[in-house]
Scaffold this active site. Sequence first.
Site, PDB file in Angstrom:
ATOM      1  CE1 TYR A 145      52.241  -5.181  93.654  1.00  0.00           C
ATOM      2  CE2 TYR A 145      51.062  -6.508  95.273  1.00  0.00           C
ATOM      3  CZ  TYR A 145      51.062  -5.727  94.135  1.00  0.00           C
ATOM      4  OH  TYR A 145      49.870  -5.474  93.483  1.00  0.00           O
ATOM      5  CD  GLU A 146      56.911  -9.464  90.730  1.00  0.00           C
ATOM      6  OE1 GLU A 146      55.961 -10.078  91.239  1.00  0.00           O
ATOM      7  OE2 GLU A 146      57.978 -10.013  90.392  1.00  0.00           O
ATOM      8  N   GLY A 147      59.544  -6.634  93.904  1.00  0.00           N
ATOM      9  CA  GLY A 147      60.829  -5.932  93.847  1.00  0.00           C
ATOM     10  C   GLY A 147      60.656  -4.479  94.217  1.00  0.00           C
TER      11      GLY A 147
END
Lengths: 478, 73
Positions: A421-423
């Site tokens: 997550y978050e890239g």
Amino acid sequence: MLSKNLINLDELNKISDYQHFSDDLVDAILEEAGKIGSEVLDPCNLSGDHEGSKRLDSGEVRTPKGYKEAYESLRDGGWFGLEAKEQYGGQQIPVTLSAAVNEIWHSSNMSLALCHLLTQGLIYALQKSASDDQKNFYVPKLASGEWTGTMNLTEPQAGTDLSSIKTKAVKENGHYKISGQKIYITYGEHDLSENIIHLVLARTPDAPEGNKGISVFIVPKFIPNEDGSLGEKNDVSCLSIEKKLGVKGSPTAVLQFGDNGGAIGYLVGEENQGLNIMFEMMNHARFSVGVQGLAVSERAYQQSKMYAFDRVQGIPIDGNKGDPIIDHPDVLRLASTMKSEVEAMRALAIYGGFALDMTKSSQNEYWETKSSLMIPIIKGWLTERSLEITSNAIQIHGGMGFIEETGIAQHYRDARILPIYEGTTAIQANDLVFRKTLRDNGKAITELVEEINSEISEISNSGNEVLKNLCEKMTQSL
Amino acid sequence: MMLGYVFGGWMMIKSASKSLELKNTGELDEDFLNAKVNTSSIYLSSILPKIESLSSIILKGDEDILSMKKNWL
């Protein structure tokens, strides 16, 4: 202690935002945070993992036993406002210090700490991009912890690639009506705070296609009255809570906006500026996730150290009957390499936090470049390494590591979301290569390597043999 | 990833250097400082060398991977 020497903390005092910052403050804050971590957050960590968060038929979500009390402690202690600006009731402490505090929260109870993390993200986004009215209205209640925040980007058909999001926003008397479905919303619904403020990406009807047509909106769970008291329930509902591999205590929601006419949303910034606004907070958010990687690794390391000093099995070579397994060279190897990597990760995180803080200093351009370069590395490396470190922690426990009861397996599972997550790591690499390296023909990275090289040669020439050897190895790798 | 290991190494060298510097001042516990230097050495001898394999993979290129046909997977 050593962190104070790795970076120049005095430099932070020169920044107008941080003039109140001091060594004593650091010590006091960290000591208190440590107490709260071990006495308040940790006790419901393992049990929370086993219980998980649940959605009731009414649409309400119950977090695990102990979460509400733990949240209230964080709220009442002012911990939600650590980084927020003083004018909104926050303590305005530098990222360098809040990173250390966050490490404590996430190593004590990552699932619960995620509520704090998302709220920090919202505070940061609003402080950077919202109107004065919006900031004055929302940030104080978020900083006080009375209300919590969420980020609503992902849809079933749009995760890594946000250009195909479909959630709609239609303008209407001073606000917008939002309708669509968002998934993977951390703390999208829960029973901790009296209100939840969602930050939602959506498209207006005439918006250009793709990334250039995305706007961002504040969508409160309960529409607040002008005096901040809670008004009507907004048209947002939680359809389900995911059953996940890890961070099970954290309720990950599917949210339906606008099933009954549309949820009321307030535009932040200008139309079609949504992704730019999100990007402004991206560095900060990605940095926070990197710190999560550090936190879970540290936790796993501490537990395996305790186990290895206690557990007796076999007679270590050159050892005696009754010696604990830490005396076996292979276990020593696992433990010492874990320790060493965690320390390098922590140093990098502190340095990254420092770099983010220094973007507010008089040399802001230099530090902007440096922090931009380091963030994808911090996010990518700290999260990826946490997977092997938490795995090694299980290995040290042997068979007991595979049994949920010992609690070490939880960290292995909790860590797994971090490189995603978050890239994803691939996106971090993409960011590093395209935006941060190729764009300026590698100027920034080359300069950084040169800086490191000169620092290494300075250290190498300081006369110490041990250091000289270490530096040789480092130079080779550069 | 590689850069992560390298920057980590940079941090550890800073750490070792500071530790040795501080040893003479008596400001911090000597045992703690010795531990720091040892931990840095471990990083540089047992962790940093991983980049050798990473860099050779990166530099060799992706031709073979890109030549893998989807129906062979």
